[in-house]
Scaffold this motif. Structure first.
Motif, PDB file in Angstrom:
ATOM      1  N   TYR A 442     -64.849-101.458 -24.871  1.00  0.00           N
ATOM      2  CA  TYR A 442     -63.548-100.797 -24.682  1.00  0.00           C
ATOM      3  C   TYR A 442     -63.708 -99.498 -23.900  1.00  0.00           C
ATOM      4  CZ  TYR A 442     -59.594 -97.805 -25.885  1.00  0.00           C
ATOM      5  OH  TYR A 442     -58.533 -96.933 -25.824  1.00  0.00           O
ATOM      6  N   PHE A 443     -64.669 -98.684 -24.278  1.00  0.00           N
ATOM      7  CA  PHE A 443     -64.876 -97.406 -23.594  1.00  0.00           C
ATOM      8  C   PHE A 443     -65.279 -97.620 -22.135  1.00  0.00           C
ATOM      9  CE2 PHE A 443     -64.462 -95.494 -27.660  1.00  0.00           C
ATOM     10  CZ  PHE A 443     -64.334 -94.129 -27.480  1.00  0.00           C
ATOM     11  N   ASP A 445     -64.654-100.339 -20.215  1.00  0.00           N
ATOM     12  CA  ASP A 445     -63.532-100.901 -19.452  1.00  0.00           C
ATOM     13  C   ASP A 445     -62.475 -99.840 -19.161  1.00  0.00           C
ATOM     14  OD1 ASP A 445     -64.726-103.351 -19.501  1.00  0.00           O
ATOM     15  OD2 ASP A 445     -63.467-104.193 -21.088  1.00  0.00           O
ATOM     16  N   TYR A 446     -62.249 -98.966 -20.110  1.00  0.00           N
ATOM     17  CA  TYR A 446     -61.217 -97.940 -19.940  1.00  0.00           C
ATOM     18  C   TYR A 446     -61.555 -97.010 -18.778  1.00  0.00           C
ATOM     19  CZ  TYR A 446     -57.405 -94.941 -21.578  1.00  0.00           C
ATOM     20  OH  TYR A 446     -56.235 -94.248 -21.682  1.00  0.00           O
ATOM     21  N   SER A 450     -59.192 -96.513 -15.572  1.00  0.00           N
ATOM     22  CA  SER A 450     -58.449 -95.250 -15.507  1.00  0.00           C
ATOM     23  C   SER A 450     -59.200 -94.128 -14.799  1.00  0.00           C
ATOM     24  CB  SER A 450     -58.083 -94.794 -16.925  1.00  0.00           C
ATOM     25  OG  SER A 450     -57.365 -95.796 -17.602  1.00  0.00           O
ATOM     26  N   GLY A 453     -62.478 -91.618 -19.616  1.00  0.00           N
ATOM     27  CA  GLY A 453     -62.610 -92.282 -20.895  1.00  0.00           C
ATOM     28  C   GLY A 453     -61.332 -92.244 -21.704  1.00  0.00           C
ATOM     29  N   PRO A 454     -61.243 -93.014 -22.805  1.00  0.00           N
ATOM     30  CA  PRO A 454     -60.041 -93.005 -23.650  1.00  0.00           C
ATOM     31  C   PRO A 454     -59.803 -91.665 -24.328  1.00  0.00           C
ATOM     32  CG  PRO A 454     -61.802 -94.318 -24.643  1.00  0.00           C
ATOM     33  CD  PRO A 454     -62.240 -93.992 -23.267  1.00  0.00           C
ATOM     34  N   HIS A 456     -59.436 -88.117 -23.524  1.00  0.00           N
ATOM     35  CA  HIS A 456     -59.212 -87.370 -22.279  1.00  0.00           C
ATOM     36  C   HIS A 456     -58.480 -86.071 -22.599  1.00  0.00           C
ATOM     37  CE1 HIS A 456     -58.907 -86.744 -18.034  1.00  0.00           C
ATOM     38  NE2 HIS A 456     -57.590 -86.796 -18.021  1.00  0.00           N
ATOM     39  N   GLN A 467     -67.694 -90.157 -25.080  1.00  0.00           N
ATOM     40  CA  GLN A 467     -68.080 -91.236 -24.172  1.00  0.00           C
ATOM     41  C   GLN A 467     -69.547 -91.620 -24.367  1.00  0.00           C
ATOM     42  OE1 GLN A 467     -65.662 -92.539 -22.378  1.00  0.00           O
ATOM     43  NE2 GLN A 467     -66.857 -94.109 -21.329  1.00  0.00           N
ATOM     44  N   THR A 471     -70.314 -95.372 -26.160  1.00  0.00           N
ATOM     45  CA  THR A 471     -70.751 -96.393 -25.204  1.00  0.00           C
ATOM     46  C   THR A 471     -72.150 -96.893 -25.531  1.00  0.00           C
ATOM     47  OG1 THR A 471     -71.477 -94.632 -23.686  1.00  0.00           O
ATOM     48  CG2 THR A 471     -69.315 -95.624 -23.267  1.00  0.00           C
TER      49      THR A 471
END
Length: 533
Positions: A442-443, A445-446, A450, A453-454, A456, A467, A471
């Protein structure tokens, strides 16, 4: 005696539990002959070169450096890794563990570099000056962050953690330490499939099938499968390069496939000895230091998994918590040296070299010490080291597919201590493994979608901490498994046995099992002054 339709009774008996791995040709404290040990040591050196080249290849272009800076950084990383490996085998865990660069430090290093490059108040006169400024900032962060590893190691915090660590929690830790690096395996191999795939097929055939077809003395094929496969495919890649097979291909394909595109051979000096603060005086920033501390934490977790796997492949007894803590302390000293010399990255125990112990069935400490000697030698003799560092990375990735898998298999081996018929065990294993893969995915791909990282926030250092930690598959997996194993169904009478804690009870302190002295005692009778508990 036959039972149930001709099946012998002894065939129905489960395999016995072994606290030392059988079938190992040379354990930690034994050693093959000197010629064989030297060749095996050189093989370990070849295997650790992959990460040593990959990390500078990622960081140096972002920092403004060229081939000269990349060659110097590779030599520096190799030099300090050789010293740290010797310290670890002599005074740390005493296990055959190679210490090398860690991917965990790439995120904070890139963040530091990008912030320096986008600072509107700083004007760089040349790309080399930009490289030095970025390196000094990374050095400062590493120097301070290394004390985190030394404190949790030498002050016994890691020992406290390890005493509550059970075989059930160790399984996802080691399994994800190996499998969590899958992105460096086949995806990198496929960047030049015509040399990566043959390398994979050859190393598997030589190590697993040929020994059963051609019987030889000394287990030549499985012990030297890495050297044979690298030599064969490297020559094949050289022929393709000279024949012009890649002349009209894309730049990315040429960089991955050609044997003359690394730029290291022409840029490397003949002789150069790295020295502390060679890039200038380090600079310090609190945010950078906290981000590097997170990377140090991840490096500690992944090193613990690798160290336990190495102890298994070295046919040693389970690592006493005090010895594990001692090793982490010396890992911190290695990271401190990395900051002083300016390697661009902190250190961790090399996963691929731990896998090589399983492939060769040689877990000798002396072999790894010889490998450290090769690191020091070729880091000083720059041109010769650059030749070996120019091996196309898809060949290295092919080796990773096998070596990382061996480390993962070491984690599976600890299932023998656990009760797999317990639903508690099933939940902890399944949930920790799933989260260990799912959360980092998830981290990652985000950030690809974007650009960040998710997590932010305005605090970039906090974003980097999140992050870096989330990861890492091994870090996420052990956080989940350790927490659940220490809290789930504690009052149930079978919990301790289901987790396998009773098997490791006699290894919780150094002197409870007489074999600990053979594998983990300090040299020169130093245990008198630095006792293990």
């Amino acid at each position: 005696m036959a039972v149930g339709g001709g099946v012998k009774a002894d065939e129905l008996v489960p395999f016995p539990v072994k606290d030392q791995l059988p079938g190992v040709d040379f354990c930690v404290s034994s050693c093959p002959s000197w010629p064989e040990a030297i060749i095996l040591g050189f093989q370990h050196f070849i295997v650790m070169l992959g990460t040593t080249v990959i990390i500078p290849s990622i960081l140096v272009p972002l920092m403004g450096g060229g081939n000269v800076e990349k060659a110097e950084l590779i030599n520096t990383l190799l030099f300090v890794a050789g010293i740290t490996t010797l310290l670890q085998t002599l005074f740390g865990t005493r296990l055959p563990v190679v210490i090398g660069g860690s991917y965990a430090f790439i995120i904070p290093a890139i963040s530091i570099t990008l912030r320096r490059n986008t600072n509107t108040f700083t004007v760089f006169l040349s790309p080399h000056q930009r490289f030095e400024q970025s390196m000094r900032a990374i050095q400062g962060a590493l120097l301070i962050a290394s004390f985190f590893q030394m404190v949790i190691g030498f002050f016994g915090f890691c020992r406290i953690f390890a005493r509550f660590l059970s075989p059930l929690a160790v399984v996802p830790l080691i399994l994800l330490t190996g499998l969590g690096l899958y992105a460096h395996g086949f995806p990198q191999l496929a960047k030049c499939i015509e040399i990566g795939l043959p390398a994979l097929v050859i190393v598997v055939f030589l190590s697993q099938f040929l020994p059963h077809i051609i019987k030889t003395k000394g287990h030549i094929w499985e012990r030297y499968a890495v050297l044979f496969s690298v030599a064969i495919v490297w020559v094949f890649a050289e022929i393709l390069t000279v024949a012009g097979a890649y002349n009209n291909r894309s730049p990315n394909t040429q960089f991955s496939c050609r044997t003359d595109r690394s730029g290291l051979l022409s840029a490397a000096p003949w002789i150069r000895v790295p020295y502390p603060f060679q890039w200038g005086r380090p600079t310090f920033d609190a945010g950078d230091i906290f981000a590097m501390m997170a990377a140090c934490f991840v490096a500690v977790i992944e090193s613990i998994g690798t160290i336990i796997a190495a102890s298994r492949f070295g046919s040693a007894t389970p690592v006493p918590p005090s010895v594990l803590s001692r090793g982490i302390g010396w890992l911190g000293i290695g990271t401190l040296m990395a900051g002083a010399f300016g390697t661009g990255s902190g250190f961790t125990a090399s996963v691929e070299n731990a896998g090589l112990l399983g492939l060769t069935r040689v877990g000798s400490r002396r072999v790894v010490e010889i490998a450290a000697g090769f690191m020091l030698l070729f880091s000083v003799l720059g041109k010769f080291g650059a030749i070996l560092a120019s091996i196309p990375l898809p060949i290295v990735a092919a080796l990773y597919c096998v070596l990382f898998a061996y480390v993962a298999s070491a984690g599976l081996g600890f299932l023998q201590f656990c009760n797999l018929n317990s639903f508690r065990s099933k939940f902890i294993l399944g949930f920790s493994l799933f989260m260990g893969f799912s959360v980092p995915q998830y981290f990652n791909d985000y950030i690809l979608i974007s650009g960040h990282g998710p997590v932010h926030t305005r605090a970039i250092w906090f974003n980097d901490i999140m992050q870096v930690i989330f990861t890492s598959a091994a870090t996420v997996g052990i956080i989940v498994a350790y927490f659940l194993d220490c809290t789930h169904s504690l009052t149930h009478s079978a919990t301790r046995r289901d987790s396998g804690r009773h098997w490791w009870r006699k290894f919780r302190t150094f002197d409870q099992d007489i074999r600990s002295e053979e594998f983990y005692a300090l040299p020169y009778n130093l245990n008198r002054f630095f006792p293990s508990f």
